[in-house]
Design an enzyme around this catalytic site. Sequence first.
Site, PDB file in Angstrom:
ATOM      1  N   MET A 165       0.810  -1.221   0.000  1.00  0.00           N
ATOM      2  CA  MET A 165       0.000   0.000   0.000  1.00  0.00           C
ATOM      3  C   MET A 165       0.843   1.272   0.000  1.00  0.00           C
ATOM      4  O   MET A 165       0.501   2.250   0.661  1.00  0.00           O
ATOM      5  CB  MET A 165      -0.940  -0.005   1.216  1.00  0.00           C
ATOM      6  CG  MET A 165      -1.889  -1.169   1.241  1.00  0.00           C
ATOM      7  SD  MET A 165      -2.914  -1.215  -0.239  1.00  0.00           S
ATOM      8  CE  MET A 165      -3.990  -2.590   0.123  1.00  0.00           C
ATOM      9  N   HIS A 212      -4.500  -5.487  -7.971  1.00  0.00           N
ATOM     10  CA  HIS A 212      -5.370  -4.388  -7.545  1.00  0.00           C
ATOM     11  C   HIS A 212      -6.821  -4.875  -7.571  1.00  0.00           C
ATOM     12  O   HIS A 212      -7.236  -5.544  -8.528  1.00  0.00           O
ATOM     13  CB  HIS A 212      -5.186  -3.191  -8.486  1.00  0.00           C
ATOM     14  CG  HIS A 212      -6.001  -2.001  -8.085  1.00  0.00           C
ATOM     15  ND1 HIS A 212      -5.649  -1.191  -7.022  1.00  0.00           N
ATOM     16  CD2 HIS A 212      -7.158  -1.500  -8.581  1.00  0.00           C
ATOM     17  CE1 HIS A 212      -6.560  -0.235  -6.893  1.00  0.00           C
ATOM     18  NE2 HIS A 212      -7.496  -0.403  -7.817  1.00  0.00           N
ATOM     19  N   ASP A 245      -1.312   2.239 -10.555  1.00  0.00           N
ATOM     20  CA  ASP A 245      -2.317   1.312 -11.096  1.00  0.00           C
ATOM     21  C   ASP A 245      -2.521   1.481 -12.605  1.00  0.00           C
ATOM     22  O   ASP A 245      -3.651   1.402 -13.109  1.00  0.00           O
ATOM     23  CB  ASP A 245      -3.663   1.489 -10.361  1.00  0.00           C
ATOM     24  CG  ASP A 245      -3.536   1.206  -8.865  1.00  0.00           C
ATOM     25  OD1 ASP A 245      -2.702   0.376  -8.491  1.00  0.00           O
ATOM     26  OD2 ASP A 245      -4.271   1.821  -8.078  1.00  0.00           O
ATOM     27  N   GLU A 254      -8.529 -13.149  -6.877  1.00  0.00           N
ATOM     28  CA  GLU A 254      -7.127 -12.697  -6.799  1.00  0.00           C
ATOM     29  C   GLU A 254      -6.201 -13.882  -6.578  1.00  0.00           C
ATOM     30  O   GLU A 254      -5.152 -14.008  -7.219  1.00  0.00           O
ATOM     31  CB  GLU A 254      -6.956 -11.704  -5.640  1.00  0.00           C
ATOM     32  CG  GLU A 254      -7.612 -10.363  -5.874  1.00  0.00           C
ATOM     33  CD  GLU A 254      -7.265  -9.329  -4.812  1.00  0.00           C
ATOM     34  OE1 GLU A 254      -7.375  -8.143  -5.113  1.00  0.00           O
ATOM     35  OE2 GLU A 254      -6.884  -9.712  -3.680  1.00  0.00           O
TER      36      GLU A 254
HETATM   37  C1  GAR Z   1      -5.768  -7.246  -2.036  1.00  0.00           C
HETATM   38  O1  GAR Z   1      -7.148  -7.309  -2.200  1.00  0.00           O
HETATM   39  C2  GAR Z   1      -5.131  -6.387  -3.100  1.00  0.00           C
HETATM   40  O2  GAR Z   1      -5.824  -6.394  -4.304  1.00  0.00           O
HETATM   41  C3  GAR Z   1      -5.191  -5.031  -2.460  1.00  0.00           C
HETATM   42  O3  GAR Z   1      -4.898  -5.255  -1.114  1.00  0.00           O
HETATM   43  C4  GAR Z   1      -5.397  -6.522  -0.739  1.00  0.00           C
HETATM   44  C5  GAR Z   1      -4.325  -7.255   0.045  1.00  0.00           C
HETATM   45  O4  GAR Z   1      -4.831  -8.435   0.562  1.00  0.00           O
HETATM   46  N1  GAR Z   1      -4.244  -4.144  -3.065  1.00  0.00           N
HETATM   47  C6  GAR Z   1      -4.487  -2.857  -3.272  1.00  0.00           C
HETATM   48  O5  GAR Z   1      -5.514  -2.310  -2.929  1.00  0.00           O
HETATM   49  C7  GAR Z   1      -3.364  -2.103  -3.958  1.00  0.00           C
HETATM   50  N2  GAR Z   1      -3.819  -0.856  -4.454  1.00  0.00           N
HETATM   51  P1  GAR Z   1      -3.875  -9.522   1.217  1.00  0.00           P
HETATM   52  O6  GAR Z   1      -2.956  -8.776   2.181  1.00  0.00           O
HETATM   53  O7  GAR Z   1      -4.787 -10.448   1.922  1.00  0.00           O
HETATM   54  O8  GAR Z   1      -3.087 -10.172   0.114  1.00  0.00           O
END
Ligand code: GAR
Length: 212
Positions: free
Chosen positions: A112, A131, A167, A196
Amino acid sequence: MASVSPSLVSPFIPTDSHSSSKPVKLGIMASGSGSNFEAVAQAIEDGQLNAEIQVLIYNNPDAYAAVRADTRNVKAVLINHREYKHREELDKQIVETLLAHGVEWVIMAGWMRLVTQVLIDAFPKKMINIHPSLLPSFKGVRAIEQAIKAQVKITGCTVHLVSLEMDSGEIIMQAAVPVIPEDTPETLHKRIQIQEHRILPAAIQLVVNSYQ
Ligand code: GAR
């Protein structure tokens, strides 16, 4: 109105994506729960992704991703962004750590922080991000809340190459997820994450193969 089934609108995932050449060395960057880290690690264990995770870099001391790495015997290195005055200094430390662990490809799995040219230059076209939206829609933070607010009927997730503009890099793979009227950000995020976890390992294999 009939409710839309929350099942997958399937992306194309090649079935012959597994390479027989030597495993690619990955560095994973995560800020939070690390479920995508886990999905990549599991795909490697299951023989669906020909890779090795050399190191996990995390920036929040309490990120659960570090616990997951520990459980899987993956080295986890905390690089806390709060200790760096400039984003370039943070990225320099990240690059040094990735290179010291022999990393060839960088996977931002829930990272992030905005990246700088320092990281991009160290791994040109070899950084991947996931993303939680169908880019180019809903860039940036709170992508899922943005999708609900816009009242779209379909959203999803995108795996793409990282470029300096947030992004916005070349899209590698996407999966679509219907938004149902009862959705909260949490319920929708849960269904997006199922996709994902499916497309991130597949996209890594696909893009790595295309370089071999
Ligand atoms: C995921 O959903 C990913 O797409 C998002 O953070 C989450 C992390 O989940 N990423 C973003 O929003 C980047 N802009 P995780 O820690 O369980 O893998």
